[in-house]
Design a protein around this motif. Structure first.
Motif, PDB file in Angstrom:
ATOM      1  N   ALA A 146      -1.028  48.233  34.590  1.00 52.87           N
ATOM      2  CA  ALA A 146      -0.477  48.021  33.737  1.00 52.87           C
ATOM      3  C   ALA A 146      -1.033  46.399  33.743  1.00 52.87           C
ATOM      4  O   ALA A 146      -1.306  46.098  32.266  1.00 52.87           O
ATOM      5  N   ALA A 147      -1.121  45.755  34.344  1.00 48.75           N
ATOM      6  CA  ALA A 147      -0.991  44.202  34.690  1.00 48.75           C
ATOM      7  C   ALA A 147      -2.757  44.420  34.504  1.00 48.75           C
ATOM      8  O   ALA A 147      -3.250  43.687  33.978  1.00 48.75           O
ATOM      9  N   PHE A 148      -3.255  45.152  34.770  1.00 45.09           N
ATOM     10  CA  PHE A 148      -5.318  44.864  34.472  1.00 45.09           C
ATOM     11  C   PHE A 148      -5.113  44.951  33.800  1.00 45.09           C
ATOM     12  O   PHE A 148      -5.931  44.463  32.596  1.00 45.09           O
ATOM     13  N   LEU A 149      -4.858  45.886  32.861  1.00 48.17           N
ATOM     14  CA  LEU A 149      -4.880  46.223  31.144  1.00 48.17           C
ATOM     15  C   LEU A 149      -4.371  45.269  30.637  1.00 48.17           C
ATOM     16  O   LEU A 149      -5.161  44.791  29.608  1.00 48.17           O
ATOM     17  N   GLY A 150      -3.522  44.480  30.493  1.00 48.14           N
ATOM     18  CA  GLY A 150      -2.948  43.232  29.812  1.00 48.14           C
ATOM     19  C   GLY A 150      -3.667  42.298  29.949  1.00 48.14           C
ATOM     20  O   GLY A 150      -4.921  41.966  29.055  1.00 48.14           O
ATOM     21  N   SER A 151      -3.952  41.936  31.982  1.00 43.91           N
ATOM     22  CA  SER A 151      -5.192  41.321  31.504  1.00 43.91           C
ATOM     23  C   SER A 151      -6.237  41.316  31.076  1.00 43.91           C
ATOM     24  O   SER A 151      -7.302  40.461  30.343  1.00 43.91           O
ATOM     25  N   TYR A 152      -6.897  42.481  31.312  1.00 41.97           N
ATOM     26  CA  TYR A 152      -7.970  42.999  30.413  1.00 41.97           C
ATOM     27  C   TYR A 152      -8.732  42.384  28.721  1.00 41.97           C
ATOM     28  O   TYR A 152      -9.929  42.681  28.183  1.00 41.97           O
ATOM     29  N   ILE A 153      -6.770  43.533  28.273  1.00 37.85           N
ATOM     30  CA  ILE A 153      -6.947  43.195  26.626  1.00 37.85           C
ATOM     31  C   ILE A 153      -6.678  41.797  26.418  1.00 37.85           C
ATOM     32  O   ILE A 153      -8.380  41.623  24.897  1.00 37.85           O
ATOM     33  N   GLY A 154      -6.695  40.630  27.167  1.00 37.61           N
ATOM     34  CA  GLY A 154      -6.476  39.904  26.732  1.00 37.61           C
ATOM     35  C   GLY A 154      -7.919  38.832  27.101  1.00 37.61           C
ATOM     36  O   GLY A 154      -7.814  38.098  26.226  1.00 37.61           O
ATOM     37  N   THR A 155      -8.294  39.130  27.704  1.00 33.90           N
ATOM     38  CA  THR A 155      -9.673  38.864  28.020  1.00 33.90           C
ATOM     39  C   THR A 155     -10.787  38.808  27.375  1.00 33.90           C
ATOM     40  O   THR A 155     -11.320  38.446  26.779  1.00 33.90           O
ATOM     41  N   THR A 156     -10.456  39.975  26.732  1.00 35.83           N
ATOM     42  CA  THR A 156     -11.542  40.229  25.479  1.00 35.83           C
ATOM     43  C   THR A 156     -11.343  39.980  24.331  1.00 35.83           C
ATOM     44  O   THR A 156     -12.034  39.477  23.697  1.00 35.83           O
ATOM     45  N   LEU A 157      -9.591  39.606  24.233  1.00 39.52           N
ATOM     46  CA  LEU A 157     -10.023  38.936  23.333  1.00 39.52           C
ATOM     47  C   LEU A 157      -9.969  37.344  23.337  1.00 39.52           C
ATOM     48  O   LEU A 157      -9.973  36.784  21.706  1.00 39.52           O
ATOM     49  N   ILE A 158      -9.688  37.601  24.104  1.00 37.63           N
ATOM     50  CA  ILE A 158     -10.148  35.456  24.461  1.00 37.63           C
ATOM     51  C   ILE A 158     -11.585  35.070  23.632  1.00 37.63           C
ATOM     52  O   ILE A 158     -12.295  34.422  23.256  1.00 37.63           O
ATOM     53  N   ILE A 159     -12.049  36.309  24.787  1.00 40.90           N
ATOM     54  CA  ILE A 159     -13.820  35.639  24.628  1.00 40.90           C
ATOM     55  C   ILE A 159     -14.171  36.383  23.256  1.00 40.90           C
ATOM     56  O   ILE A 159     -15.076  36.072  22.516  1.00 40.90           O
ATOM     57  N   LEU A 160     -13.952  37.602  22.015  1.00 42.57           N
ATOM     58  CA  LEU A 160     -14.032  37.590  21.596  1.00 42.57           C
ATOM     59  C   LEU A 160     -13.792  36.382  20.198  1.00 42.57           C
ATOM     60  O   LEU A 160     -14.506  36.021  18.751  1.00 42.57           O
ATOM     61  N   SER A 161     -12.557  36.323  20.113  1.00 47.09           N
ATOM     62  CA  SER A 161     -12.010  35.344  19.498  1.00 47.09           C
ATOM     63  C   SER A 161     -12.673  33.281  19.703  1.00 47.09           C
ATOM     64  O   SER A 161     -13.139  32.476  18.547  1.00 47.09           O
ATOM     65  N   TRP A 162     -13.405  33.544  20.687  1.00 45.54           N
ATOM     66  CA  TRP A 162     -14.540  32.786  20.657  1.00 45.54           C
ATOM     67  C   TRP A 162     -16.020  32.172  20.005  1.00 45.54           C
ATOM     68  O   TRP A 162     -15.838  31.264  19.451  1.00 45.54           O
ATOM     69  N   LEU A 163     -16.085  33.585  20.151  1.00 45.95           N
ATOM     70  CA  LEU A 163     -17.112  34.066  19.726  1.00 45.95           C
ATOM     71  C   LEU A 163     -17.157  33.689  17.998  1.00 45.95           C
ATOM     72  O   LEU A 163     -17.776  32.767  17.219  1.00 45.95           O
ATOM     73  N   ALA A 164     -15.893  34.656  17.406  1.00 51.09           N
ATOM     74  CA  ALA A 164     -15.499  33.982  16.237  1.00 51.09           C
ATOM     75  C   ALA A 164     -15.277  32.594  15.240  1.00 51.09           C
ATOM     76  O   ALA A 164     -15.462  32.493  15.196  1.00 51.09           O
ATOM     77  N   ALA A 165     -14.239  31.482  16.793  1.00 54.91           N
ATOM     78  CA  ALA A 165     -14.635  30.205  16.428  1.00 54.91           C
ATOM     79  C   ALA A 165     -15.806  29.674  16.939  1.00 54.91           C
ATOM     80  O   ALA A 165     -15.362  28.760  15.676  1.00 54.91           O
ATOM     81  N   LEU A 166     -16.560  29.697  17.548  1.00 54.12           N
ATOM     82  CA  LEU A 166     -17.998  29.570  17.134  1.00 54.12           C
ATOM     83  C   LEU A 166     -18.947  29.374  15.859  1.00 54.12           C
ATOM     84  O   LEU A 166     -19.551  29.048  15.166  1.00 54.12           O
ATOM     85  N   LYS A 167     -18.826  30.719  15.136  1.00 53.98           N
ATOM     86  CA  LYS A 167     -19.355  31.183  13.990  1.00 53.98           C
ATOM     87  C   LYS A 167     -17.980  30.219  12.363  1.00 53.98           C
ATOM     88  O   LYS A 167     -19.344  29.985  11.872  1.00 53.98           O
ATOM     89  N   ASP A 168     -16.915  29.789  12.517  1.00 55.01           N
ATOM     90  CA  ASP A 168     -16.111  29.735  12.546  1.00 55.01           C
ATOM     91  C   ASP A 168     -16.937  28.246  11.788  1.00 55.01           C
ATOM     92  O   ASP A 168     -16.736  27.410  10.983  1.00 55.01           O
ATOM     93  N   ARG A 169     -17.017  27.524  13.346  1.00 54.76           N
ATOM     94  CA  ARG A 169     -17.537  25.638  13.367  1.00 54.76           C
ATOM     95  C   ARG A 169     -19.552  25.936  12.710  1.00 54.76           C
ATOM     96  O   ARG A 169     -19.085  24.550  11.822  1.00 54.76           O
ATOM     97  N   ALA A 170     -19.764  27.265  13.082  1.00 60.12           N
ATOM     98  CA  ALA A 170     -21.192  26.922  12.870  1.00 60.12           C
ATOM     99  C   ALA A 170     -20.759  26.938  10.547  1.00 60.12           C
ATOM    100  O   ALA A 170     -21.719  25.747  10.459  1.00 60.12           O
ATOM    101  N   GLU A 171     -20.202  28.220  10.496  1.00 66.57           N
ATOM    102  CA  GLU A 171     -19.989  27.449   8.704  1.00 66.57           C
ATOM    103  C   GLU A 171     -19.774  26.425   8.591  1.00 66.57           C
ATOM    104  O   GLU A 171     -19.907  25.664   7.768  1.00 66.57           O
ATOM    105  N   ALA A 172     -18.464  25.578   9.189  1.00 64.88           N
ATOM    106  CA  ALA A 172     -17.954  24.800   9.147  1.00 64.88           C
ATOM    107  C   ALA A 172     -19.071  23.456   7.549  1.00 64.88           C
ATOM    108  O   ALA A 172     -19.599  22.417   7.730  1.00 64.88           O
ATOM    109  N   ARG A 173     -20.054  23.155   9.532  1.00 63.12           N
ATOM    110  CA  ARG A 173     -21.225  22.734   9.943  1.00 63.12           C
ATOM    111  C   ARG A 173     -22.427  22.454   8.349  1.00 63.12           C
ATOM    112  O   ARG A 173     -22.120  21.719   7.322  1.00 63.12           O
TER     113      ARG A 173
END
Length: 388
Positions: free
Chosen positions: A192-219
């Motif tokens: 359970a702890a591993f799954l929570g960490s795995y999901i968290g890491t995946t969401l963080i990386i995906l959200s970071w890619l989304a943040a880079l997309k947002d920044r590019a669109e803002a530019r």
């Protein structure tokens, strides 16, 4: 029942390490630029995450105190670097103590106190939980300043999942008296702890890619709607935003005032001192307008030395006072090579019930500008309403 909750942990650990390695290599190739330091910091956090997995596997195999300390420092450093990247992305100052003390402190604490593996793991989880909780809170408060709200929520959700994964170990020890130290253990609590960490890491990386997309669109939006020389909006943005403000002011019954503005004798400046000096004057005026108090709702360069300002909720008389103050402040702040100040003329017009659109209001402000020029320049004139 117990077996139903067991996972193939060695395969999942390997998949997680491989995915982090792929992102650590792919993100720099796709997005790394000198003017994006937050991307470089985030990529270093992924490298730190890889080191943490290597060290935890080595720690489990050897039970060496120093390797355990290295793991605790690496996993804490991963979160520290990611949080620092978000801070840089929001434009806020990075306080190094916030990001250096936790990883260094937890590693030194384990070594100096000669902690057994269980105590070291609990200390690491507590420090990590505090970091993750603080990072999630920071992103919810300030993340939307740099990225879209949905991206900030996704990123905060990733850190929240990781937070619950981290504190699950101390909670497990508190209520059950023990927990598994082995990362590849199929124990249900560990899964359970591993799954929570795995999901968290995946969401963080995906959200970071989304943040880079947002920044590019803002530019791209900045390039499309900003005047590069002055930093103010351009004519296209003025028309698009002006129509919205016009409709809004009509609907709400608020005042809307336009200023047509022209730098005095600007052609003489270019002819005598050259276009570089003219560009310096334009850039200085853009900076002065952006720093004016109160700032206009929209400030745009129409072309050449012509500008247009829009004030919402302020009548023409008050705007006239703002412009007179801006005129004096600008004359004091900028001098030509011969010591002469740069002045401007302005026409002010407030929307009335007779006006049928923004273009009509701008024409009245432009007519008032011509009156200011005809009366000797270096002044601001309020245009009469259509009824007059």
């Amino acid at each position: 029942m117990h077996a139903a909750f067991e996972l193939d942990m060695p395969t999942l650990v390997l998949a997680r390490v491989v995915s982090i390695v792929v992102f650590a290599i792919g993100i720099p190739i796709m997005t790394l630029r000198k003017d994006r330091p937050e991307t470089a910091i985030f990529c270093w956090s992924l490298v730190m995450a890889i080191l943490s997995w290597v060290s935890i596997i080595a720690a489990v195999a050897t039970e060496n105190l120093y390797i355990v300390a290295i793991y605790a420092g690496c996993i804490s450093g991963t979160v520290s670097l990611q949080w620092a990247a978000v801070v840089v992305m929001t434009g806020r100052k990075v306080h190094s103590a916030w990001f250096v003390v936790p990883p260094v402190g937890v590693a030194l604490g384990i070594v100096v106190l000669q902690m057994p593996a269980t105590d070291a793991s609990i200390l690491s989880c507590v420090v990590l939980g505090l970091q993750l909780g603080a990072a999630s809170t920071f992103i919810m408060l300030y993340g939307r300043l740099a990225v879209r709200r949905s991206t900030a929520v996704l990123m905060a959700l990733g850190y929240t999942f990781s937070f619950f994964s981290a504190i699950s170990r101390p909670i497990e020890l508190l209520f059950f008296g023990s927990f598994s130290l082995y990362a590849t253990s199929g124990d249900p609590a560990n899964s359970a702890a591993f799954l929570g960490s795995y999901i968290g890491t995946t969401l963080i990386i995906l959200s970071w890619l989304a943040a880079l997309k947002d920044r590019a669109e803002a530019r791209l939006a900045a390039l499309a709607f900003r005047d590069e020389l002055t930093g103010l909006a351009n004519r296209r943005y003025l028309h698009e935003q002006g129509r919205k403000l016009w409709t809004q002011s009509r609907w709400q019954g608020t005042a809307l005032t336009i200023v047509a503005l022209d730098l005095d004798y600007f052609k003489r400046i270019n002819d005598r001192w050259g276009h570089e000096e003219g560009d310096r004057v334009l850039a200085a005026f853009g900076a002065a307008t952006a720093a004016a108090t109160p700032a206009p709702t929209v400030a745009a360069r129409m072309g050449g030395e012509e500008f247009c300002l829009i004030y919402v909720g302020v009548d023409a008389k008050s705007v006239h006072g703002f412009i007179e103050r801006l005129r004096d402040d600008f004359a004091q702040a900028l001098r030509l090579p011969d010591g002469e100040p740069v002045r401007f003329s302005a026409g002010v017009a407030q929307a009335g019930p007779e006006d049928d659109g923004l273009n009509n209001l701008y024409r009245r402000a432009d007519n008032a500008l011509y009156q200011a020029k005809a009366s000797g320049r270096d002044c601001a004139v309020i245009g009469l309403p259509l009824a007059a």
